[in-house]
Write an enzyme that holds these catalytic residues in place. Structure first.
Site, PDB file in Angstrom:
ATOM      1  N   GLU A   1       7.185  36.962   8.480  1.00 17.83           N
ATOM      2  CA  GLU A   1       6.909  38.358   8.165  1.00 17.83           C
ATOM      3  C   GLU A   1       6.341  39.159   9.334  1.00 17.83           C
ATOM      4  O   GLU A   1       6.508  40.373   9.375  1.00 17.83           O
ATOM      5  CB  GLU A   1       5.914  38.448   6.992  1.00 17.83           C
ATOM      6  CG  GLU A   1       6.421  37.856   5.686  1.00 17.83           C
ATOM      7  CD  GLU A   1       7.464  38.721   5.004  1.00 17.83           C
ATOM      8  OE1 GLU A   1       7.775  39.800   5.524  1.00 17.83           O
ATOM      9  OE2 GLU A   1       7.963  38.309   3.946  1.00 17.83           O
TER      10      GLU A   1
ATOM     11  N   ASP B   1      10.583  29.571   5.019  1.00 17.77           N
ATOM     12  CA  ASP B   1       9.437  30.253   5.605  1.00 17.77           C
ATOM     13  C   ASP B   1       8.202  29.958   4.769  1.00 17.77           C
ATOM     14  O   ASP B   1       8.290  29.661   3.575  1.00 17.77           O
ATOM     15  CB  ASP B   1       9.680  31.762   5.727  1.00 17.77           C
ATOM     16  CG  ASP B   1      10.548  32.312   4.597  1.00 17.77           C
ATOM     17  OD1 ASP B   1      10.665  31.658   3.547  1.00 17.77           O
ATOM     18  OD2 ASP B   1      11.115  33.396   4.772  1.00 17.77           O
TER      19      ASP B   1
END
Length: 377
Positions: free
Chosen positions: A130, A71
């Site tokens: 997120e 990520d």
């Protein structure tokens, strides 16, 4: 000094200074692309989508494809580490270790750009872990279709583990999550005349109290679940009855079935508040791609066996955590596993002073070069 000895620690520090919120990772994307396009390109193919980057290292045969995901987004946190390479972006920080994740992925890609295996290896630099479930966005948009991995792997830094410790388990490693947004609408009025108003602080407070009973009276205590409300906003001054209130929170569960049960009960409680307090409740429950991270048995057992045998790894059998991760969506579609990487920080994930020990980066690269080499040959 260590950053001069290891280029991937230098990369981590560069990336740490430019954290960006999901789907707005423009500087991060540019930094990654500059590095990736400077590598030997003989075996590489690249796809860009929004701020995502997908790199395939072609195998000699290509009978299967192994995926590695990292990520790339940061968090809306104001950094307080005092590091000389702290974030230059106000109220944005790599407080969840994604800078470490990216530097490890670049280290692995660097190695495999010059060491071609028998099978394909796909690196996914994924945005919006997120805030917007970037894994689901990519999957649903079909971006991965041409290079869909047969197995997918990923890591996450763990401040509570020492450098050299790696932990995971077969089955559910992380919980699935679902956000709660609720807005209560009634009628404002003078504090001295409550009968002429409809107080939404009272209504919303009853909602807060009642949904806590879902855990104690609807959830099997052996399975477990969590409801947390993190914000509550209402009113303007002490002598005015508030006609509006809003709150946000999260549901955490270990199975999709439990998530559905929890969501239905929250809806029922909201409907009951509407009837009891003669108000309107606008409720939004959004799970997106934040499914439980369920490590598949065959792939995870092989990963555990490898880690137990590696001389530089202290393997830890990890309990299930209520942490959420959108890699769960990809594991719902593809076999694979996620594991914890020890980084030994006194401050936990999402903390404004979270600072991983950087020696975990070259260690992880070395261990994972060997693991992925085994997987593609």
């Amino acid at each position: 000094m260590m950053s001069e000895l290891n280029p991937f620690i230098k990369i981590r520090r560069d990336l740490h200074q430019i954290p960006e919120i999901g789907l707005l990772e423009f500087k991060t994307h540019a930094y990654l692309m500059d590095y990736i396009t400077a590598l030997p390109q003989e075996y590489l193919e690249i796809i860009e989508w929004e701020t995502a980057i997908i790199v395939r290292v072609r195998g000699k045969v290509g009978a299967k494809t192994i995926g590695w995901r990292t990520d790339i987004d940061g968090l809306p946190v104001s950094e307080e580490t005092g590091l000389p390479f702290k974030s230059i972006h106000p109220n944005q920080m790599h407080a969840c270790g994604h800078d470490v994740h990216m530097s490890i992925a670049l280290g692995l890609l660097t190695y495999f750009s010059e060491h071609q295996g028998q099978n394909h290896l796909v690196f996914l630099f994924q945005p919006a872990e997120e805030n917007a479930s970037g894994g689901k966005l990519l999957y649903d948009a079909g971006v991965l279709d041409a290079w869909m991995p047969d197995e997918f792997y990923a890591l996450h830094v763990q401040p509570n583990l020492k450098v050299g410790q790696i932990g995971t388990k077969v089955g559910t490693l992380f919980a699935g999550t679902c956000t709660i947004q609720a807005k209560f609408s009634g009628k404002s009025g003078h504090a001295a005349y409550p009968h002429e108003a409809n107080d939404m602080i009272v209504a919303a407070s009853q909602f807060v109290n009642q949904i806590q009973t879902i855990i104690s009276r609807n959830v099997d205590p052996i399975e477990g679940a969590v409801i947390t409300l993190g914000t509550f906003h209402a009113g303007t001054t002490g002598n005015i009855i508030s006609g509006e209130a809003s709150l946000t929170g999260t549901i955490r569960t270990l199975t999709p079935e439990m998530s559905r049960l929890m969501q239905e009960r929250v809806r029922q409680v909201a409907h009951g508040i509407e009837q009891s307090y003669q108000c309107q409740v606008e409720l939004i429950l959004e799970q997106g791609g934040y499914y439980p991270v369920v490590n598949t048995e065959k792939e995870t057992t092989a990963l555990i066996d490898f880690m137990k045998d590696h001389s530089k790894v202290d393997f830890i059998s990890s309990p299930t955590a209520m942490t959420g991760e959108d890699f769960g969506y990809l594991l719902d579609k593809t076999p694979g596993a996620m594991f914890w990487l020890g980084v030994d920080s006194p401050y936990g994930l999402h903390h404004s002073m979270m600072s991983p020990k950087e020696e975990a980066i070259p260690l992880a690269i070395e261990v994972l070069e060997a693991f992925l080499t085994m997987k593609i040959n």
